[in-house]
Design a protein around this motif. Sequence first.
Motif, short mmCIF file in Angstrom:
data_model
loop_
_atom_site.label_atom_id
_atom_site.label_comp_id
_atom_site.label_asym_id
_atom_site.label_seq_id
_atom_site.Cartn_x
_atom_site.Cartn_y
_atom_site.Cartn_z
N VAL A 70 0.95 -1.24 -0.08
CA VAL A 70 -0.09 -0.01 -0.10
C VAL A 70 0.99 1.18 0.02
O VAL A 70 0.50 2.36 -0.69
CB VAL A 70 -0.66 0.00 1.40
N LEU A 71 1.83 1.17 0.74
CA LEU A 71 2.79 2.41 0.83
C LEU A 71 3.81 2.87 -0.45
O LEU A 71 4.05 3.91 -0.56
CB LEU A 71 3.68 2.40 2.26
N VAL A 72 4.14 1.67 -0.92
CA VAL A 72 5.09 1.89 -2.23
C VAL A 72 4.53 3.02 -3.03
O VAL A 72 5.17 4.02 -3.76
CB VAL A 72 5.48 0.75 -2.82
N PRO A 73 3.13 2.70 -3.54
CA PRO A 73 2.85 3.83 -4.65
C PRO A 73 2.53 5.04 -3.82
O PRO A 73 2.59 6.15 -4.62
CB PRO A 73 1.42 3.48 -5.34
N LEU A 74 2.29 5.14 -2.79
CA LEU A 74 2.23 6.50 -1.91
C LEU A 74 3.63 7.24 -1.92
O LEU A 74 3.78 8.23 -1.94
CB LEU A 74 1.65 6.31 -0.65
N VAL A 75 4.62 6.38 -1.65
CA VAL A 75 5.90 7.14 -1.83
C VAL A 75 6.38 7.75 -3.19
O VAL A 75 6.83 8.81 -3.20
CB VAL A 75 7.02 5.90 -1.31
N ALA A 76 5.95 6.84 -4.21
CA ALA A 76 6.23 7.21 -5.52
C ALA A 76 5.54 8.34 -5.78
O ALA A 76 5.96 9.52 -6.49
CB ALA A 76 5.80 6.16 -6.38
N LEU A 77 4.34 8.60 -5.62
CA LEU A 77 3.39 9.55 -5.77
C LEU A 77 4.03 10.93 -5.01
O LEU A 77 4.13 11.89 -5.46
CB LEU A 77 2.02 9.45 -5.34
N ALA A 78 4.40 10.76 -3.71
CA ALA A 78 4.82 11.82 -2.80
C ALA A 78 6.18 12.38 -3.41
O ALA A 78 6.28 13.76 -3.40
CB ALA A 78 4.72 11.29 -1.40
N GLU A 79 6.84 11.37 -3.87
CA GLU A 79 8.55 11.86 -4.14
C GLU A 79 8.17 12.55 -5.63
O GLU A 79 8.88 13.64 -5.90
CB GLU A 79 9.31 10.82 -4.33
N ARG A 80 7.29 12.17 -6.49
CA ARG A 80 7.05 12.78 -7.72
C ARG A 80 6.57 14.28 -7.68
O ARG A 80 7.05 15.36 -8.43
CB ARG A 80 6.11 12.05 -8.63
N ARG A 81 5.70 14.62 -6.41
CA ARG A 81 5.20 15.88 -6.54
C ARG A 81 6.10 16.81 -5.67
O ARG A 81 5.88 18.10 -5.54
CB ARG A 81 3.99 15.64 -5.73
N SER A 82 7.14 16.20 -4.92
CA SER A 82 8.01 16.96 -3.99
C SER A 82 8.93 17.82 -4.79
O SER A 82 9.83 17.16 -5.63
CB SER A 82 8.59 16.05 -2.73
N ALA A 83 9.24 18.93 -4.24
CA ALA A 83 10.27 19.80 -4.98
C ALA A 83 11.65 19.44 -4.75
O ALA A 83 12.51 19.49 -5.42
CB ALA A 83 10.07 21.30 -4.59
N ASN A 84 11.78 18.82 -3.66
CA ASN A 84 13.15 18.25 -2.99
C ASN A 84 12.89 16.84 -2.25
O ASN A 84 12.99 16.77 -0.97
CB ASN A 84 13.62 19.30 -1.74
N PRO A 85 12.69 15.85 -3.29
CA PRO A 85 12.44 14.61 -2.91
C PRO A 85 13.32 13.99 -1.74
O PRO A 85 14.61 14.12 -2.27
CB PRO A 85 11.98 13.93 -4.00
N VAL A 86 13.14 13.24 -0.77
CA VAL A 86 14.20 12.52 0.25
C VAL A 86 14.94 11.31 -0.91
O VAL A 86 15.94 11.16 -0.81
CB VAL A 86 13.79 11.76 1.33
N LEU A 87 14.10 10.90 -2.01
CA LEU A 87 14.46 9.86 -2.67
C LEU A 87 14.09 10.24 -4.02
O LEU A 87 13.19 10.03 -4.51
CB LEU A 87 13.88 8.33 -2.31
N ASP A 88 15.19 11.11 -4.80
CA ASP A 88 14.79 11.20 -6.00
C ASP A 88 14.83 10.06 -7.13
O ASP A 88 15.78 9.62 -7.26
CB ASP A 88 15.63 12.42 -6.63
N LEU A 89 13.76 9.58 -7.53
CA LEU A 89 13.45 8.62 -8.38
C LEU A 89 14.21 8.64 -9.76
O LEU A 89 14.74 7.78 -10.40
CB LEU A 89 12.03 8.03 -8.62
#
Length: 495
Positions: free
Chosen positions: A244-263
């Motif tokens: 459940v959390l993996v797609p939420l992580v991907a979505l949050a990182e794509r929207r963040s200007a300074n992602p902790v994990l830049d995919l």
Amino acid sequence: MVAVTPGADSRLRYAWRVCSVTSLGLVLIGIAGSTLNVALPVVVRHFHAGPLESGWILLSFLLVNTASLVFFGRVADLLGRREVYLAGFALFTVASLLAGLSPNVWFLVAMRVLQALGASMILANGTVIITDAFPPERLSQGMGVYIGTLSVAQLLGPTLGGLIAEAAGWQWIFWVNVPAGLVALGWGAAVLRRTPRRPKEPVDALGNVLLFAALSAALLALSETGSRGLASPVVLAGAGAFLVLVPLVALAERRSANPVLDLRLFGGRLLAYANLASFCNALARSALILVVALYFQAARGYDAFTAGLSVLPLPVGIGLASPVAGVLGRRLSPYAVSVGGAAMSTAGLGTLMLTADPATPYWVIGLGLFVAGCGSGTFLTGNTTQVMRALPSGSLGVVNGFRVMIMNVGIVLSVGLSLSVLTSSVGPELRAQVYAATLSRLSPVAVDHLMDGFQRAYAVLFAVALAGAVLAALARSRPTAVQPGAPAGRASTSR
């Protein structure tokens, strides 16, 4: 012949001093972990801890350490690597002191969590600090020495843990870290130079929380699979939460200007395959000492001390091969060193797989272990150098944190998977005899069945190592231009 300028010579001297600091940190954390693994029964008996508390003494450190590596790599990228690294030494030292004063087992677990946070600050940044300090053409040498210190912890830790627990008491398992931590903190403060901080940017709070939760759920499920089985509610809940959390992580990182994990950093062929190869090597390497030690005790009837001596060719191989691979890295590309090491590790495991029998001469087993160790030491040096050279300096911390995290996940999965495969060849009533290493006293028939399990376990580790060798061979990219702002030599140089 290239002349060595005074400036280059001064930089190299500084680089080797930096290597001594980071190597000291790796030895400190490695020995701290391996001594507790051996002395855990003494701690458990002191607190009269049950199975749940006993498991969390080890599991709490592993979960928090692995899940926070990417975070502290990113924090160091933004706030300053020297400051975060030295703070890790300070936190680890204080937590070790308080752990020895624990009034109950759950206070000890809490101190293990603080130790894990300190260890994450150290592990997420040690490789990056070396990469910044060494000239690109000498980086493989620094990595070889740094990674070779892993074998020091593997050689000293178990023996030291047993001696300390018996002679001085369980508290000194933790207190022995205090003087070592103070020395590391003082030497690091004296040696490490301050580096310019990057412009302050907002911290990706949502991404940090989601990533930590996802990794914790996955690691909890993996760690409990071996003992509780796939149908366990804990395993199912952890796996479900992770999915459940993996797609939420991907979505949050794509929207963040300074992602902790830049995919975007992990989309390239080199990083993707190199990290997968590192995962396979960790999975194949980590359980090998445990499986072989059980082989000597459960199948051959050796005592624990003799079995411990019998597996020494593996860490000796890692310790000898790592610096040699570093020297070879001046003549060969990191890609070639990585592929050669992965192939050597596969050959060693293949030898063990084909000779799994109680009557096999020890020199054959020792040779297989030594070759596997040499392969792992060579691979780790080449793979680490290859990844760190391929990155722009601004993302070294987060990608190195991700790299170490992937290796830790492989370590978690390795033990559970190997033990599950190993004990599947005997009935449930005999599995306790395997772990207690008393099966060899029961019957030759039971030992024969167990040998089938050892062959399967070696076969699984061999297959994983072979997959790692293939992935290492695929971790090759065409030379690309150095990204703006990145030092020369950090672009992909694999050929």
